[in-house]
Design an enzyme around this catalytic site. Structure first.
Site, PDB file in Angstrom:
ATOM      1  N   HIS A 108       0.821  -1.222   0.000  1.00  0.00           N
ATOM      2  CA  HIS A 108       0.000   0.000   0.000  1.00  0.00           C
ATOM      3  C   HIS A 108       0.857   1.275   0.000  1.00  0.00           C
ATOM      4  O   HIS A 108       0.664   2.140  -0.873  1.00  0.00           O
ATOM      5  CB  HIS A 108      -0.958  -0.018   1.191  1.00  0.00           C
ATOM      6  CG  HIS A 108      -1.651   1.285   1.430  1.00  0.00           C
ATOM      7  ND1 HIS A 108      -2.513   1.859   0.523  1.00  0.00           N
ATOM      8  CD2 HIS A 108      -1.585   2.147   2.479  1.00  0.00           C
ATOM      9  CE1 HIS A 108      -2.961   3.010   0.997  1.00  0.00           C
ATOM     10  NE2 HIS A 108      -2.397   3.213   2.192  1.00  0.00           N
ATOM     11  N   HIS A 132       3.880   6.819   5.660  1.00  0.00           N
ATOM     12  CA  HIS A 132       2.722   7.501   6.229  1.00  0.00           C
ATOM     13  C   HIS A 132       1.927   6.665   7.229  1.00  0.00           C
ATOM     14  O   HIS A 132       1.214   7.219   8.066  1.00  0.00           O
ATOM     15  CB  HIS A 132       1.797   8.020   5.113  1.00  0.00           C
ATOM     16  CG  HIS A 132       0.970   6.948   4.449  1.00  0.00           C
ATOM     17  ND1 HIS A 132       1.432   6.205   3.389  1.00  0.00           N
ATOM     18  CD2 HIS A 132      -0.290   6.505   4.686  1.00  0.00           C
ATOM     19  CE1 HIS A 132       0.483   5.361   3.001  1.00  0.00           C
ATOM     20  NE2 HIS A 132      -0.568   5.525   3.771  1.00  0.00           N
ATOM     21  N   GLU A 136       0.901   5.563  12.586  1.00  0.00           N
ATOM     22  CA  GLU A 136      -0.488   5.228  12.927  1.00  0.00           C
ATOM     23  C   GLU A 136      -0.652   3.748  13.273  1.00  0.00           C
ATOM     24  O   GLU A 136      -1.290   3.392  14.259  1.00  0.00           O
ATOM     25  CB  GLU A 136      -1.399   5.595  11.752  1.00  0.00           C
ATOM     26  CG  GLU A 136      -2.863   5.292  11.994  1.00  0.00           C
ATOM     27  CD  GLU A 136      -3.708   5.646  10.792  1.00  0.00           C
ATOM     28  OE1 GLU A 136      -4.801   5.074  10.659  1.00  0.00           O
ATOM     29  OE2 GLU A 136      -3.280   6.484   9.994  1.00  0.00           O
ATOM     30  N   ASP A 137      -0.080   2.886  12.444  1.00  0.00           N
ATOM     31  CA  ASP A 137      -0.312   1.451  12.606  1.00  0.00           C
ATOM     32  C   ASP A 137       0.761   0.751  13.439  1.00  0.00           C
ATOM     33  O   ASP A 137       0.490  -0.266  14.062  1.00  0.00           O
ATOM     34  CB  ASP A 137      -0.384   0.767  11.233  1.00  0.00           C
ATOM     35  CG  ASP A 137      -1.654   1.139  10.471  1.00  0.00           C
ATOM     36  OD1 ASP A 137      -2.583   1.638  11.122  1.00  0.00           O
ATOM     37  OD2 ASP A 137      -1.695   0.924   9.256  1.00  0.00           O
ATOM     38  N   ASP A 199      -3.242   8.404  -0.926  1.00  0.00           N
ATOM     39  CA  ASP A 199      -3.553   7.334   0.019  1.00  0.00           C
ATOM     40  C   ASP A 199      -5.023   6.929  -0.095  1.00  0.00           C
ATOM     41  O   ASP A 199      -5.366   5.742  -0.191  1.00  0.00           O
ATOM     42  CB  ASP A 199      -3.229   7.824   1.434  1.00  0.00           C
ATOM     43  CG  ASP A 199      -3.692   6.856   2.513  1.00  0.00           C
ATOM     44  OD1 ASP A 199      -3.347   5.659   2.417  1.00  0.00           O
ATOM     45  OD2 ASP A 199      -4.386   7.300   3.447  1.00  0.00           O
ATOM     46  N   ASP A 319     -26.172  13.509 -23.569  1.00  0.00           N
ATOM     47  CA  ASP A 319     -24.776  13.921 -23.667  1.00  0.00           C
ATOM     48  C   ASP A 319     -23.861  13.091 -22.766  1.00  0.00           C
ATOM     49  O   ASP A 319     -23.193  13.608 -21.883  1.00  0.00           O
ATOM     50  CB  ASP A 319     -24.630  15.413 -23.339  1.00  0.00           C
ATOM     51  CG  ASP A 319     -25.237  15.763 -21.987  1.00  0.00           C
ATOM     52  OD1 ASP A 319     -26.039  14.960 -21.462  1.00  0.00           O
ATOM     53  OD2 ASP A 319     -24.907  16.830 -21.449  1.00  0.00           O
TER      54      ASP A 319
END
Length: 791
Positions: A108, A132, A136-137, A199, A319
């Site tokens: 990812h 990134h 966080e993880d 992301d 259209d």
């Protein structure tokens, strides 16, 4: 224990793939880390062991080759080496972590970095894209990132990190606070939102592995927040793809049906598209306008949105295909427009010149809709190559941070202004739900383009009013607005502006924002500025009211506020927990503290020997002392108190009435007549919060009161009664009447403005002299809550 890994080359791999050093294919594991709570707990597959491995594990390869191919085109080798180091660090941090699809998690960040490389982001942004999710993880700290990659990369990663470690009352609050944090980082460095959009785009592309409920939630968040941000920054390719992916995941059945319909239409209309392309190209060539023509298909979501907004079936959407014309320069755009208009007839009202008047995100093109060979509408977009790059890549086409010494382009200036307006909104609006809703409105893609009297162009959301216009120019202009002219004609402030309007704002230095403006303003900036001004005004007025209330209570204790020395004030502030006198006054003015209790405490502080007896003075003693209270020690009102003092709508007191005040918690002072039934009942429940009030000798403004006028049900009676009220210098604020018009009489109910009881008596006498008036009187108490009132 160190271990080596062997990857089997793909026979279809390119020379570049095979040339990537082993370190780029597989990270060196610096330290194992626990899986995050979001990771899929899967056992490590068996490794392909080499001779020196005693306990081997296999790490699935995620190649950097594609990313490096893109980066080599614009970054030097030294920067590529730093990116390799960031990759190794991220890969080690995510070891053992898998996506819901079963892929190793590191795939990812690499995919996000590739998207950033497509926009040619710089080295630090690519490193932040790779790193990134480490904070966080995987719990990598800011200090570790600074140590390895520097403070700039660490700040970018921090701006991208959600606030999962904080506790919020619900998911929406979490979303708002996360967005608020990202917004602050985005204002410092635009790369934050660009990496975040990459992301989100990759997450949306791989959303299929998620549970259905999660797909719907993430899709709605994407369409509410991230797709509009992409549009606002001019990233139209990202904007359209996010919308289509959001539509596909939030409404899969509708998406599938519409997709099949478009596929069928594509086959049916293929010949028509080729015919139009050939005819347009031939006409442009004949006119010697160098050009490139492309047929394009509208996105499924844009087709679906048109079907919904216009209540049409797919068969009536003509259209679904459009055409784009690229030419060398601006003059050629207008030449191409003339050629196309001579080839096919233009549809009236379907021409937009976004070259002369660019969109707020910097987009420029000519849009025209023509009647095609079979009678169907055909849309053409005409632009230069430079306009096309900006249209597709937006702010990514010219960096805000790359050359700060250069003069900003118009799009850079617009983006900076937009970011600053969002910062103002978040600074002045601390309520998470209202903040998020305000930002959503501010990101609305539809816009109107209006002009100042000096021909400056402003882009505002559709539905914007002159008040929105005023605040878009300057905060002081908005605060002092009293009236507006649109195209030289006076209009109400709630008038919706249209593209092409010339707007002029009329101001008065003493004017202040009206709370009613909040019911019709459209922009987040206007809403936040109005609320900020109202809060500031209320704070100042609450301080003054609180000071007057405490002075009145101290006079009853035979003390004067001005005679209290600093030592007494210091003790009183420590006892109440406030840092300043103004904070204490404001709490009294808002009704959060009772002035009488504080006055008793001051008595105890001034006379230490009374410290034990002061708290024993109960409510009855205070009420008895109030009974002997004269007008000099009561709080006097003259109508200039502002929004901190409100007059209850249940009894609508006016000068001359005996009045009493209720200090509602956080509501300020609410004024009632002493004989008001609602006030009497509430006084019995909570007597401590009531204070004596009196009127000043001269009041500064008229006050509202109610009239009940019973009249014979004849033609024109309402107009004649209203005329009689107006003739006696009384304005009508509101009027209602009975719905049953078949009765012989009917009751008219007015809210009128009068100076005092004498003025009211004059109005009533004039009404009673009218021959069709059966009875005219002041309205009695009606059902209303204590909190209701008007300033």
């Amino acid at each position: 224990m160190p271990s080596s890994h062997t990857a089997t080359p793909d026979p279809k791999a390119s020379v570049t793939d095979l040339a990537v050093p082993a370190a780029d294919q597989v990270a060196t594991i610096k330290r194992p880390r626990a899986r995050s709570k979001n990771a899929t707990a899967e056992p490590e597959p068996a490794a392909i062991a080499t001779g020196d491995e005693s306990a081997a594990t296999r790490h699935v390869c995620v190649s950097l080759a594609s990313l490096l191919d893109k980066l080599q085109a614009y970054l030097p080798e030294a920067d590529l080496q730093r990116i390799r180091e960031a990759y190794r660090f991220a890969d080690a941090a995510h070891l053992g972590q898998y996506r819901a699809s079963g892929e190793p998690y590191i795939s990812h960040p690499v995919a996000v970095a590739e998207l950033c490389a497509d926009w040619k982001l710089d080295t630090q942004a690519i490193m932040a894209a790779l790193l990134h999710d480490t904070a966080e993880d995987k719990g990598i700290t800011q200090a570790e990132l600074i140590e390895h990659f520097g403070s700039t990369v660490a700040d970018l990663v921090d701006g991208l990190t959600k606030l999962d470690k904080l506790q919020f009352s619900n998911r929406e609050e979490n979303q708002s606070e996360s967005f608020r944090k990202m917004l602050l980082a985005m204002a410092r460095d635009i790369r934050v939102i660009l990496v975040k959009l990459a992301d989100r785009l990759h997450n949306m592309r791989t959303l299929g592995a998620m549970a259905a409920s999660k797909r719907v939630r993430i899709s709605r968040e994407t369409m509410d927040i991230y797709a509009p941000i992409a549009h606002r920054l001019g990233l139209n390719l990202v904007y359209r793809e996010l919308q289509d992916l959001g539509f596909a995941n939030s409404h899969p059945n509708r998406y599938a049906v519409l997709s099949r319909a478009v596929l069928a239409a594509r086959g049916n209309r293929h010949g028509l598209v080729e015919k139009i392309l050939a005819a347009a190209q031939a006409a442009l060539n004949e006119a010697q306008v160098p050009s490139q023509l492309f047929g394009r298909e509208k996105t499924l979501y844009s087709i679906y949105r048109k079907m919904r907004s216009k209540h049409l079936s797919f068969a009536h959407i003509q259209d679904i295909f459009g055409f784009r014309v690229l030419v060398p320069d601006v003059l050629d755009c207008y030449r191409a427009l003339g050629v196309l208009h001579s080839l096919y007839k233009p549809m009236p009202g379907k021409f937009e010149d976004y070259i002369a008047i660019p969109k707020a995100n910097g987009y420029q093109s000519l849009h025209t809709t023509l009647i095609g060979p079979n009678g169907n509408p055909v849309e053409f977009q005409i632009r230069t190559e430079a306009m096309h790059r900006i249209a597709e890549s937006g702010v990514a086409a010219h960096w805000l941070y790359k050359t700060p010494e250069d003069k900003p382009t118009p799009q850079q200036a617009q983006t900076n202004a937009w970011l600053q307006s969002l910062l103002d909104i978040q600074t002045e609006n601390r309520d998470w739900a209202d903040f998020l809703e305000t930002v959503k409105v501010d990101l609305a893609p539809d816009a109107v383009y209006v002009f100042t009297p000096k021909s400056r162009i402003l882009a505002l959301p559709r539905g914007a009013t002159p008040v929105d216009f005023a605040y878009a120019i300057h905060t002081n202009l908005g605060d002092q607005t009293v009236a507006a002219k649109v195209n030289n004609a006076l209009v109400p402030l709630r008038t919706e502006l249209r593209s092409g309007d010339v707007v002029e704002i009329i101001t008065a230095p003493a004017s202040r924002p009206n709370p009613s403006w909040l019911s019709f303003v459209r922009t987040g900036r206007a809403r936040s500025k109005i609320r900020h001004a109202l809060r500031t005004t209320q704070q100042a007025e609450s301080v003054e009211l609180g000071r007057r209330l405490l002075q009145s209570a101290l006079r009853h204790e035979h003390l004067d506020l001005l005679t209290l020395d600093d030592a007494v004030w210091d003790k009183l502030l420590r006892w109440t927990g406030f840092k300043s006198r103004d904070d204490l006054y404001a709490d009294i003015g808002l009704g959060k503290r009772v002035a009488d209790i504080l006055a008793k405490r001051v008595v105890a502080l001034v006379s230490p020997q009374d410290a034990l007896s002061a708290p024993l003075l109960d409510t009855i003693e205070r009420l008895e002392s109030r009974a002997t209270h004269d007008a000099q020690t009561s709080l006097q009102l003259d109508g200039s108190e502002g929004i901190s003092v409100r007059y209850a709508t249940c009894c609508r007191p006016i000068p001359g009435d005996a009045i009493i005040g209720y200090l509602g918690k956080g509501e300020g002072l609410i004024v009632h007549q002493q004989d008001c039934d609602i006030a009497r009942r509430l006084f019995q429940k909570d007597p401590d919060r009531w204070i004596d009030l009196s009127w000043a000798e001269e009041c500064t403004r008229p006050f509202e009161t109610g009239l009940s006028v019973i009249v014979q049900n004849t033609k024109g009676v309402l107009a004649r009664v209203a005329a009689a009220i107006s003739e006696h210098d009384s304005d009508i604020a509101h009027v209602t009447m009975d719905e049953d018009t078949q009765q012989a009489t009917t009751e008219l109910r007015f809210v009128v403005q009068v100076r005092d009881r004498k003025h009211l008596a004059d109005v009533l006498r004039a009404l009673r002299r009218l021959q069709f008036v059966v009875r005219a009187s002041r309205a009695k108490n009606r059902t209303a809550g204590l909190g209701s009132g008007n300033s």
